[in-house]
Every structure is written in C-alpha cells, then in structure tokens.
Design an enzyme around this catalytic site. Structure first.
Site, PDB file in Angstrom:
ATOM      1  N   GLU A   1      17.160 -12.187  -9.206  1.00  0.00           N
ATOM      2  CA  GLU A   1      18.036 -11.013  -9.050  1.00  0.00           C
ATOM      3  C   GLU A   1      19.516 -11.331  -9.226  1.00  0.00           C
ATOM      4  O   GLU A   1      20.345 -10.906  -8.424  1.00  0.00           O
ATOM      5  CB  GLU A   1      17.824 -10.394  -7.654  1.00  0.00           C
TER       6      GLU A   1
HETATM    7  C1  TNX Z   1      13.199  -9.170  -3.556  1.00  0.00           C
HETATM    8  S1  TNX Z   1      11.547 -11.182  -4.587  1.00  0.00           S
HETATM    9  C2  TNX Z   1      13.860 -10.367  -3.367  1.00  0.00           C
HETATM   10  C3  TNX Z   1      14.390 -10.682  -2.041  1.00  0.00           C
HETATM   11  C4  TNX Z   1      14.146  -9.601  -1.050  1.00  0.00           C
HETATM   12  C5  TNX Z   1      12.764  -9.028  -1.237  1.00  0.00           C
HETATM   13  C6  TNX Z   1      12.409  -8.015  -0.206  1.00  0.00           C
HETATM   14  C7  TNX Z   1      12.811 -11.927  -4.785  1.00  0.00           C
HETATM   15  C8  TNX Z   1      12.719 -13.149  -5.517  1.00  0.00           C
HETATM   16  N1  TNX Z   1      13.922 -11.394  -4.275  1.00  0.00           N
HETATM   17  O1  TNX Z   1      15.776 -10.972  -2.140  1.00  0.00           O
HETATM   18  O2  TNX Z   1      14.285 -10.136   0.219  1.00  0.00           O
HETATM   19  O3  TNX Z   1      12.689  -8.454  -2.521  1.00  0.00           O
HETATM   20  O4  TNX Z   1      11.078  -7.620  -0.300  1.00  0.00           O
END
Ligand code: TNX
Length: 479
Positions: free
Chosen positions: A287
């Site tokens: 992300e």
């Molecule tokens: C996505 S999955 C994220 C996390 C969040 C999560 C909450 C991923 C690699 N990153 O930063 O905590 O969703 O479900």
C-alpha cells in the site's frame, strides 16, 4: 493414523520421559513442564521412561518436521529426524491427552492415550500467523501467550508487524527516537509501547522453544509515519509530521531519492538481523500509494539488497513483485482473487520467488465473522469460520504451481483490537483452521468432519481460558 486394538496407555505417578541427546531432552523437558502441573506427577526426564522421545537418522522420508508416534498400553514412543519433529509429535500427544492436561493446578486422573499409530508430516514448510503489534501494542507476556496457543496447532512462523504509521515497536540503538517517540502512541491515541532488545530476544527465545521462527517486519517505504515523525531528516522536505493515531493507510513514504534513507535502512535491518536467528526478514512493501510508482520500483531492489547484505532472505507483501526481486525471496499474497493481485503472484513466481498465501477474504483474522462481530473490519468481506477453512493454498490463485507455494499465514491486524482478548476472539477458532490447511493434505479433509474436530477443541480452550468465538457454525462440545 491407525487406531490400534488393545488397551489405552495411561500416564501414572510412575511415568517418566526417556530421552537421549540434548534436543530430545529439551523437548522432553518441555513436555514434562506441560504434564506436571495438571497431573501433579513428578514426570522425571532421563534416559528411560514409558514416554520415549527418540531422534533417529532413519526417519528421513518424513522431512524435518515429520514424526512417528506409537501409543500402546506399555508406552508411547515418538520418533523423528529432528528436535522440531519431536516437538510436533509431542504436540500430537498433547492433543491425544484429555483437555484437563492444560490445567495449571492438579486435576484427578485418569490420563489415557488411546492406542494409536500416527505417521505425520506437514504439507507446507511455512505455516504462520502475523500479529500486528504496531496499531495496538501487545506486551511480551501477551505475545508469549499468542505463541503458546499457536504452537498447539503446529504453526512454525510468527510474523511480527513491528512498525507502521501508528507505532514503531522495537528499540534501534542507532536511531533511538524510533522507539521512544515513534513508539509512544497507537490507534486511538493510547500510549503504545515498544520492546527493548532484551524483551524482543525473550519473545524470539520463547518462540524457538516451540520451534516457531520469528519473521520480523519493518514496513517500507509506506506505513512509515512513526519513523518519519521521529526523525525530521528522513522526510524529503526535512519536516517531521506529527504522530498518527488514526486508521487511514497509504499517506506516508520514506524519501526515495535521499541517500540517508538507505543508511537508515542499513542500520535498522542490521540491528533487527542481529536479533533474528531465522533466515528471513520482511520489508513490507504494501500500500505504498504515497510513493511515486517509478520510485517504488527503484526502492524495492535497493531495500531488498540491504536485507540480503545483512545475511537474510527477503519477504514482502505481493506489491513487491512489481519490482526486481533477489533470489530466494518470498512474496506474501494478500489479495482476494482479483486479476491484478493474481498477476502479481504469478509475476513473483516467474521471478523465482515462492508465495505465502494470506488471502484477505480467507486468512485475515481481523475480518469480522458476521455482521454482529463487535470489532474487526469487513473490507475483504465477512469471514465466517467455514469460509476461512474451506480453501486450498495451491489453487487459490490460478496459474501457480504447487511447488511455488511456501505455505500459509493468517494475519491479525490490530486497528480495532485494543486488547489481546479481542485478538484472541478473532483468531479462535479461525487460526487452527489455517494451521490445518498448512499442515494436512488437501485430500481427506473437509468442512463436515473438520467441524466436528473443531467443536472438540472447546473443552481444551475452556481450560486454557481462550476467549474464543462460539460460532453457530460449529457443534461445540460442552466441557
Ligand atoms: C491492509 S494487507 C493492510 C494493513 C491493514 C489491513 C487491515 C496489507 C498488506 N495491508 O495495513 O492493517 O488491511 O485489514
């Protein structure tokens, strides 16, 4: 597994554990520490006993974690190639004993183990769970308890998400403000916390006693607000942002063009590597919306090289597969089956990486079970117990050969989980299902019979005080 004719074995006050060699003795001591409080028996560990743990070079076809367990009236024998295999076999013995064996005060016997012969080995070598100690901080004792319960289901990796926008959770001597400032908050504005190196080493040791390897994650280049808030010079504009206690993602980024960024990562990964007996470190990579795409592609190989230079293999979330990866990397798939993320998993494999499966709509323990679950999220959908169990890591993403699948990991993100009891409620009963998917062959298992075996765990969890969710999908056995 074959049930044998003949009477059960019984643990008695004369029982003893027989083990030779340091590793078998160590596993024997672990078993004795489990058995003594509840049985009240002395359970000495020595050369001979009615429970025998034996390391043998002849059991090579069961791999490093395989074991053979034979229980008959006259004794129990567990044999394995390695200490790890013995420990997994001892775990099966634990599960064959009555649930009250988990008690911490003496309980009346008897302590039978039905006559049985088990030959066992895992399907996948990586069977993990991730705990997010960044969004909410959990104490050393809370993490140890999480490890204890994971070990009961033969998991062998604990991935610790040690840094994120909301908190930096481990002391780095060369950048002390990361912990003291960056660790001073958490989601909701609480005071957070961090592990000293001694405390972290204690977690790593406790995991190792259960043959669980800790995989530390320092999330980069996004999810870095806690670091950027701690050191102004890490920011492209030289200004430190405030600490952050919200739950938005995708707003922070390390400064990719700055040389200091790579000195920083060299120091951080160097110190974390020094605390890591395992061969893998996780550099996050997810992300990174605040990192320009071309800079992301430049950053990942540089960060990966730093990890390699510190003597470790690279693990990262599936986004890193867009970039060039060093040999023997592991990519963690968290997609929900859409074409874009599936393509990234295939790109990872095309580069020679292996894949750990953490599909968010199956293996994210922070997803709500149903609309009534009091905390958790639902961006990947509701994940009732059956859905979290009923999938196969090898076929989840089309076009991946089974040989490229390293295993599975259930991730527990903690934005909404401000107490370990809440974390436990999300993990149980789903985590044991992910553990089984990682251990057992795809054939011969299925929800109808698993449902019964899962229901059988309730009395054990009651003794252990596990705050599990009594899902209406499961026929829970009364204590
Ligand atoms: C996505 S999955 C994220 C996390 C969040 C999560 C909450 C991923 C690699 N990153 O930063 O905590 O969703 O479900």
């Amino acid at each position: 597994m074959a049930a044998l004719d003949g009477p059960a074995f019984e643990l008695t006050e004369r029982s003893a554990i027989g083990a030779s060699g340091p590793e078998a003795t160590q596993v024997g001591e672990w078993l004795a520490r489990l058995l003594r409080p509840s049985t009240g028996y002395a359970i000495p560990v020595g050369r001979h006993g009615d429970v025998v743990l034996e390391r043998t070079g002849s059991l090579t076809d069961l791999g490093t974690e395989g074991y053979r367990l034979d229980a008959r009236a006259d004794g129990v024998t567990i044999r394995a190639l390695t200490g790890e295999g013995l420990f997994r076999g001892v775990t099966t013995l634990r599960q064959l004993l009555p649930p009250k064996v988990e008690a911490t005060t003496p309980k009346p016997g008897p302590w039978p183990v039905d006559a049985v012969s088990v030959t066992d080995q895992p399907r996948f070598g990586y069977r993990g769970t991730m705990l997010d100690v960044s969004r909410h901080f959990f104490s050393v004792d809370e993490v140890k308890r999480y490890i204890d319960l994971a070990a009961l289901y033969k998991l062998n990796r604990l991935h610790l998400h040690l840094s994120d926008d909301q908190g930096w959770r481990i002391v780095i001597d060369s950048w002390p403000r990361l912990a003291t400032h960056g660790g001073s908050t958490e989601v909701g504005g609480g005071s957070g916390g961090y592990y000293t190196k001694e405390q972290y080493a204690e977690i790593v040791r406790h995991a190792a006693e259960h043959y669980i390897t800790v995989v530390p994650e320092i999330d980069t280049p996004g999810h870095t607000n806690a670091a950027l808030a701690s050191y102004a010079e890490l920011n492209c504009d030289g200004n430190a942002p405030p600490l952050y206690a919200g739950t938005e993602v995708g707003f922070s980024s390390l400064c990719i063009p700055k040389p200091l960024t790579y000195d920083f990562l060299g120091d951080v990964f160097g110190e974390v590597a020094g605390l890591t007996p395992g061969d893998t470190m996780h550099l996050g990579g997810d992300e990174a919306q605040a990192t320009p795409p071309e800079q992301y592609l430049e950053f990942v190989p540089k960060a990966a090289q730093i990890v390699r230079d510190r003597g470790k293999h690279v693990m990262g979330w599936h986004e890193i597969a867009q970039a060039e990866l060093p040999p023997r990397s592991t990519v963690q798939y968290w997609g929900t089956g859409d074409e874009r993320t599936a393509e990234l998993a295939r790109a990872a494999v095309a580069q020679g990486a292996s894949v750990v499966m953490s599909p968010a709509n199956r293996a994210y323990l922070d997803m709500k079970y149903d609309d009534d679950t009091p905390y958790g999220q639902s961006w990947a959908g509701l994940v009732p117990v059956e859905l979290s169990y009923d999938w196969d890591p090898a076929t989840q993403v089309p076009g991946l050969p089974e040989s490229a699948i390293a295993g599975v990991e259930a991730a527990l993100w903690s934005e909404t989980l401000d107490e370990i009891a809440k974390a436990e409620h999300m993990a149980y009963p789903r985590l044991p299902g992910i553990a089984e998917i990682g251990w057992s062959p795809a054939t011969g298992r299925g929800w109808p019979e698993y449902q019964q075996r899962l229901g059988d765990q309730a009395p054990r969890w009651d003794v252990l005080g596990v705050n599990f969710y009594r899902s209406p999908q499961v026929p829970w056995v009364d204590p």
